[in-house]
Design a protein around this motif. Structure first.
Motif, PDB file in Angstrom:
ATOM      1  N   ALA A   1      65.300  54.719   6.376  1.00 42.84           N
ATOM      2  CA  ALA A   1      66.600  54.097   6.647  1.00 42.84           C
ATOM      3  C   ALA A   1      67.572  55.142   7.161  1.00 42.84           C
ATOM      4  O   ALA A   1      68.752  55.136   6.830  1.00 42.84           O
ATOM      5  N   GLY A   2      67.064  56.087   7.965  1.00 39.82           N
ATOM      6  CA  GLY A   2      67.897  57.183   8.469  1.00 39.82           C
ATOM      7  C   GLY A   2      68.904  56.738   9.512  1.00 39.82           C
ATOM      8  O   GLY A   2      68.961  55.559   9.891  1.00 39.82           O
ATOM      9  N   SER A   3      69.651  57.706  10.003  1.00 40.52           N
ATOM     10  CA  SER A   3      70.783  57.387  10.875  1.00 40.52           C
ATOM     11  C   SER A   3      70.370  56.858  12.254  1.00 40.52           C
ATOM     12  O   SER A   3      71.174  56.244  12.945  1.00 40.52           O
ATOM     13  N   ASN A   4      69.111  57.080  12.648  1.00 38.46           N
ATOM     14  CA  ASN A   4      68.673  56.511  13.931  1.00 38.46           C
ATOM     15  C   ASN A   4      68.851  54.995  13.948  1.00 38.46           C
ATOM     16  O   ASN A   4      69.015  54.400  15.020  1.00 38.46           O
TER      17      ASN A   4
ATOM     18  N   GLU B   1      70.601  63.953  -2.596  1.00 36.31           N
ATOM     19  CA  GLU B   1      70.335  62.864  -1.652  1.00 36.31           C
ATOM     20  C   GLU B   1      70.827  63.346  -0.297  1.00 36.31           C
ATOM     21  O   GLU B   1      71.871  63.980  -0.216  1.00 36.31           O
ATOM     22  N   GLY B   2      70.062  63.017   0.747  1.00 34.61           N
ATOM     23  CA  GLY B   2      70.523  63.455   2.057  1.00 34.61           C
ATOM     24  C   GLY B   2      70.086  62.471   3.123  1.00 34.61           C
ATOM     25  O   GLY B   2      69.100  61.756   2.959  1.00 34.61           O
ATOM     26  N   VAL B   3      70.830  62.447   4.217  1.00 35.63           N
ATOM     27  CA  VAL B   3      70.458  61.524   5.280  1.00 35.63           C
ATOM     28  C   VAL B   3      70.022  62.323   6.505  1.00 35.63           C
ATOM     29  O   VAL B   3      70.664  63.299   6.886  1.00 35.63           O
ATOM     30  N   GLY B   4      68.885  61.925   7.058  1.00 39.53           N
ATOM     31  CA  GLY B   4      68.388  62.548   8.280  1.00 39.53           C
ATOM     32  C   GLY B   4      68.275  61.492   9.363  1.00 39.53           C
ATOM     33  O   GLY B   4      68.635  60.335   9.153  1.00 39.53           O
ATOM     34  N   ASN B   5      67.742  61.881  10.520  1.00 39.62           N
ATOM     35  CA  ASN B   5      67.592  60.925  11.613  1.00 39.62           C
ATOM     36  C   ASN B   5      66.683  59.764  11.242  1.00 39.62           C
ATOM     37  O   ASN B   5      67.012  58.613  11.480  1.00 39.62           O
ATOM     38  N   SER B   6      65.523  60.086  10.676  1.00 38.76           N
ATOM     39  CA  SER B   6      64.529  59.047  10.442  1.00 38.76           C
ATOM     40  C   SER B   6      64.615  58.463   9.031  1.00 38.76           C
ATOM     41  O   SER B   6      64.406  57.278   8.840  1.00 38.76           O
TER      42      SER B   6
ATOM     43  N   TRP C   1      68.983  60.385  18.359  1.00 37.49           N
ATOM     44  CA  TRP C   1      68.600  61.621  17.660  1.00 37.49           C
ATOM     45  C   TRP C   1      69.752  62.615  17.593  1.00 37.49           C
ATOM     46  O   TRP C   1      69.856  63.385  16.650  1.00 37.49           O
ATOM     47  N   GLY C   2      70.576  62.639  18.622  1.00 38.18           N
ATOM     48  CA  GLY C   2      71.643  63.642  18.656  1.00 38.18           C
ATOM     49  C   GLY C   2      72.910  63.222  17.925  1.00 38.18           C
ATOM     50  O   GLY C   2      73.767  64.045  17.647  1.00 38.18           O
ATOM     51  N   ILE C   3      73.018  61.924  17.630  1.00 38.17           N
ATOM     52  CA  ILE C   3      74.234  61.469  16.924  1.00 38.17           C
ATOM     53  C   ILE C   3      74.201  62.030  15.500  1.00 38.17           C
ATOM     54  O   ILE C   3      73.168  61.981  14.845  1.00 38.17           O
ATOM     55  N   PRO C   4      75.329  62.587  15.023  1.00 40.93           N
ATOM     56  CA  PRO C   4      75.289  63.209  13.694  1.00 40.93           C
ATOM     57  C   PRO C   4      74.807  62.234  12.620  1.00 40.93           C
ATOM     58  O   PRO C   4      75.294  61.100  12.534  1.00 40.93           O
ATOM     59  N   SER C   5      73.840  62.666  11.813  1.00 41.54           N
ATOM     60  CA  SER C   5      73.308  61.819  10.743  1.00 41.54           C
ATOM     61  C   SER C   5      74.397  61.419   9.770  1.00 41.54           C
ATOM     62  O   SER C   5      74.352  60.356   9.171  1.00 41.54           O
ATOM     63  N   GLU C   6      75.373  62.299   9.598  1.00 42.83           N
ATOM     64  CA  GLU C   6      76.459  62.027   8.649  1.00 42.83           C
ATOM     65  C   GLU C   6      77.456  61.034   9.238  1.00 42.83           C
ATOM     66  O   GLU C   6      78.418  60.665   8.570  1.00 42.83           O
ATOM     67  N   GLY C   7      77.245  60.626  10.485  1.00 44.87           N
ATOM     68  CA  GLY C   7      78.167  59.702  11.134  1.00 44.87           C
ATOM     69  C   GLY C   7      79.260  60.447  11.864  1.00 44.87           C
ATOM     70  O   GLY C   7      79.237  61.681  11.955  1.00 44.87           O
TER      71      GLY C   7
END
Lengths: 410, 415
Positions: free
Chosen positions: B36-39, B81-86, B155-161
């Motif tokens: 459920a990553g930021s992608n 807890e951390g958020v990545g692309n994928s 992929w390049g959009i910051p995972s943190e938003g």
């Protein structure tokens, strides 16, 4: 676990804890010197000297130093604080001899003028880098204000002016007076043979000078105050506060440590529930810092500027409540589980043990096994916490802040 | 080197469980990755995954936020807890006997979070504030902004938003992100430490076997930012970020690429540290590293330096990146190998490293590499392999971003 200790004729102490189950060994020279041992004229010299160790010695060129450490695959570096300069390496056991020889050699650097001039540029860049980091600026200001007039108020990095003015000759004199046998502890943790380690240390360090360096360890009597740095372009307000806490030699330090977890851990603490969980602050923590002869509770939060004043009130309310009513059984038990697990996890790696071994020895000439730490932790009671709070209540005595605000009044 | 007994099992719903028992530690650790990553952030609404990552911890199963936090703390769990692309990742470590209960709690967190409506705003504000704090830290900011200029969206959009995106997020949007993405397909659970493999596998089946399958989520690709850019910023130092193409972890040439960047920036005897810092005193911090997404890899390089010396720093750094392809010495490669060997051996001292490394391997490769296998691949490298790799993937077509009071010129010279 086996513990060994020995002292060379020049006063240098070796302490070593052998763990048969690990695959590596960590070693570190803990030199009891830092910014608190400096005069204003040489502000920043301890840290600058730490950098110069990597610029070569009579036997090793600067290139040699980094090359040899990399050849043995060492994880190595150095650090400088208010009171300790540490040079360390974590390596595979077969490289102990080569690494110890090199690590010992570099803390007696050649201090060549041309290297000094080049490294001065790097130090000035490091000062510039930290200058752009609001949390670092807030910490520097907090220490200067809280410990005004006390040696702990000296800046570790120094200033652009003090570093620019510093002469190589002054650094040589400082090195001569502080890097002497009785002021240095070699700590080793992990996989090694004690007799070999002792012989290697004797060979590498026996010729170092002896003597008795002095340090002013009078307990600080902070008057408190406010230091405000306005940076209009900043988006967040960064706020730090400090209050007196037990010095490193005071047995109340264990209670201070656990209290800081209950009140200020980054998760599940009082400050977490009152500031971070509701979204009033991005981050908020309270920690306990021990020094020779003094101690400090340090709290920190970062938030949108309009929440700074309300957050100060919230922190004040937590402090007042804890001073008045203490903490609960449930909070104490929970903090103990957290700390016990941290102690065990940290001790699984030689680097983790090295830090705890070295600091216990430097501060208290004391060896503590992991089991001793766990036992002490288990025995802390609510009465200990009460006793601590009577002697060292949580108070927002000194404040520093960096951000867009021109005042912290709400 | 190591007698690793790694076992892998994929549950029928898609979750892969990887268990590595370790005899010399008292701890156990896990790394749970959910797809459920930021992608998968809704287009135009970056930050949904980041807010979910906070919100999801505010109560699960029968426990409200405070009960959940108390139970995790009572287990002494060191968690993150951390958020990545994928993926969103949950990691934890504690004394080995506490691992089963910790996994029970995380099974609730990822399958049955309460996502309480009255706490959405707190979660959203927390993320917004951390983005604001990042704006105050130029060193971090330049690298985040560099990624959005060298990698295509998402992929390049910051995972943190982004600040703007997070300001407009609502609870239904983030909840929809959870319902759409947080399933067992492509989820990975790595466990390592003082544990019994069969018991750990049984527990994983019990806790996650009933996790309902979701159709894999899709994301929309978009362009990357400009290859040359400057962000004005009032600061003492100028921050420099440089990126160029390399290969991802799954590529057969990965270890050659890794060793080459290690010659550039692996230890204090490496090229960038020696040429930029030690010989010229241009900066305190300069480095390059190989950054691998699943299908694309880039070298990302950083230097921070005072304004007057920024131009020289950029010039010298670019020259070093280009010069690498012209020759590497045997000694340089030997030092890379030595450093790799010691970090592989030291990994065996940490249950957290092993749990995370195994989970990451599965994501990138669909299998787990043993430490012996990695060592053999590194031992087999020669200077010629590295140079052949660099000939195929030369340092060129740079993405260059500066952040500071003044823009810089890009002087590539004669290459």
């Amino acid at each position: 676990m086996e513990f060994h200790e020995a002292q060379l004729a020049n006063g240098l102490q070796i302490i070593a804890e052998r763990s048969p189950s690990v695959h590596s060994v960590a070693l570190g020279f803990f030199v009891r010197t830092g910014s608190r041992d400096e005069t204003d004229e040489v502000s920043g010299v301890s840290h600058f000297l730490e950098h110069m160790a990597f610029k070569g010695t009579a036997r090793h060129s600067a290139d040699d130093v980094n090359r040899v450490f990399d050849e043995v695959g060492a994880k190595y570096n150095a650090s400088t604080s208010e009171e300790v300069t540490l040079f360390y390496a974590a390596i595979l056991p077969e490289y102990l001899s080569r690494s110890l020889d090199l690590l010992a050699d570099i803390i007696r650097p050649a201090l060549r003028q041309e290297d000094f001039d080049m490294e001065k540029k790097v130090i000035l860049e490091e000062i510039g880098m930290y200058d752009d980091q609001p949390t670092y600026t807030a910490y520097e200001r907090l220490m200067q204000t809280h410990f005004a007039g006390h040696p702990l108020g000296h800046s570790v990095l120094g200033t652009t002016a003090s570093i620019t003015a510093l002469q190589c000759e002054q650094m040589r004199a400082y090195h001569q007076s502080r890097y002497i046998g009785s002021n240095i502890v070699l700590a080793v943790a992990g996989q090694f043979d004690w007799q070999t380690l002792r012989d290697l240390t004797e060979a590498a360090c026996a010729a170092w000078p002896s003597g008795t360096p002095r340090r002013n360890t009078a307990e600080a009597r902070p008057a408190g105050g406010l230091s405000l740095v306005t940076k209009p372009a900043s988006l967040q307000q960064h706020v730090m506060q400090m209050a007196p806490a037990p010095p490193a030699s005071n047995p109340l330090r264990y209670a201070a440590d656990i209290l800081s977890v209950i009140v200020g851990d980054d998760n599940g603490s009082r400050i977490f529930w009152d500031l971070v969980d509701p979204g009033f602050a991005e981050t908020a923590e309270v920690g306990y810092n021990e020094f020779d002869g003094s101690g400090a509770f340090m709290s920190f939060f970062s938030c949108v500027p309009e929440e700074a004043a309300p957050n100060l009130q919230r922190v004040r309310k937590i402090f007042d409540d804890v001073n008045k009513n203490g903490v609960t059984d449930v909070e104490l038990a929970q903090a103990k589980s957290k700390v016990a697990s941290r102690i065990v996890l940290r001790s699984e790696r030689p680097m983790g043990r090295l830090s705890s071994l070295g600091h216990n020895w430097v501060h208290r000439n004391e060896y503590r096994r992991v089991e001793d730490d766990l036992e002490t932790l288990r025995k802390i009671t609510l009465a200990d916490v009460r006793q601590l709070l009577e002697a060292y209540p949580l108070v927002p005595l000194t404040t520093s802040t960096v951000g867009p605000l021109e005042s912290l009044e709400g | 080197m190591a007698d690793q007994q790694i076992q892998t099992h994929s549950l029928s719903n898609g979750l892969t469980v990887i268990v590595e028992p370790m005899t010399d530690v008292q701890s156990a650790a896990f790394s749970l990755l959910i797809p459920a990553g930021s992608n998968y952030d809704p287009p135009g609404q970056p930050g949904a995954a980041a807010v979910l990552c906070d919100w999801v911890m505010r109560g699960a199963g029968s426990r409200d936020s405070r009960q959940l936090s108390n139970e995790l703390d009572n287990l002494g769990l060191q968690r993150n807890e951390g958020v990545g692309n994928s993926h969103i990742s949950f990691t934890g470590a504690s004394l080995a006997e506490n691992l089963p209960q910790a996994l029970r709690l995380y099974a609730d967190i990822v399958q049955r979070p309460l996502l309480p409506a009255d706490q959405f705003e707190a979660a959203r504000t927390g993320v917004e504030q951390s983005l604001r704090a990042m704006e105050d830290e130029p060193r971090q900011k330049v690298m985040v902004e560099l990624r959005s200029r060298c990698y295509e969206a998402p992929w390049g959009i910051p995972s943190e938003g982004t600040l703007e995106g997070v300001q407009h997020l609502t609870a239904p949007v983030v909840e929809r992100h959870f319902r759409r993405c947080a399933g067992p397909h492509d989820a990975i659970l790595g466990i390592a430490g003082k544990i019994d493999v069969a018991a750990a596998m049984d527990l994983a089946q019990e806790l996650f076997g009933g996790w309902k399958v979701l159709p894999p989520a899709e994301f929309v690709s978009g362009p990357r930012g400009p290859a040359r850019d400057h962000i004005p910023h009032e600061s003492t130092q100028t921050q420099i970020g440089i990126a160029y193409d390399s290969v991802p972890y799954r590529d057969p040439g990965y270890y050659a690429a890794w060793a080459a960047v290690s010659v550039l920036s692996g230890g204090m005897s490496s090229r960038l540290f020696t040429e930029v810092r030690e010989k010229r005193g241009l900066c305190y911090s300069v480095f390059a590293s190989l950054n691998s997404l699943r299908d694309v890899g880039k070298i990302l390089c950083y230097a921070g330096t005072t304004v007057e010396r920024a131009q020289e720093t950029l010039d010298v750094t670019l020259q070093e990146l280009i010069r690498l392809g012209r020759g590497i010495s045997e000694d340089e490669l030997d030092r890379c190998k030595a450093r790799a060997k010691s970090s592989l051996i030291m990994q065996q001292e940490s249950s957290s490293s092993r749990a995370s490394s195994n989970a990451r391997d599965w994501y990138h490769l669909g299998r787990v590499t043993t430490l012996d296998e990695v060592r053999d691949k590194i031992e087999a490298l020669t200077v010629d392999t590295l140079l052949a790799h660099l000939a195929e993937h030369p340092a060129r077509d740079f993405t260059i971003l500066t952040l500071g009071p003044k823009p810089l010129e890009v002087n590539l010279g004669v290459s």
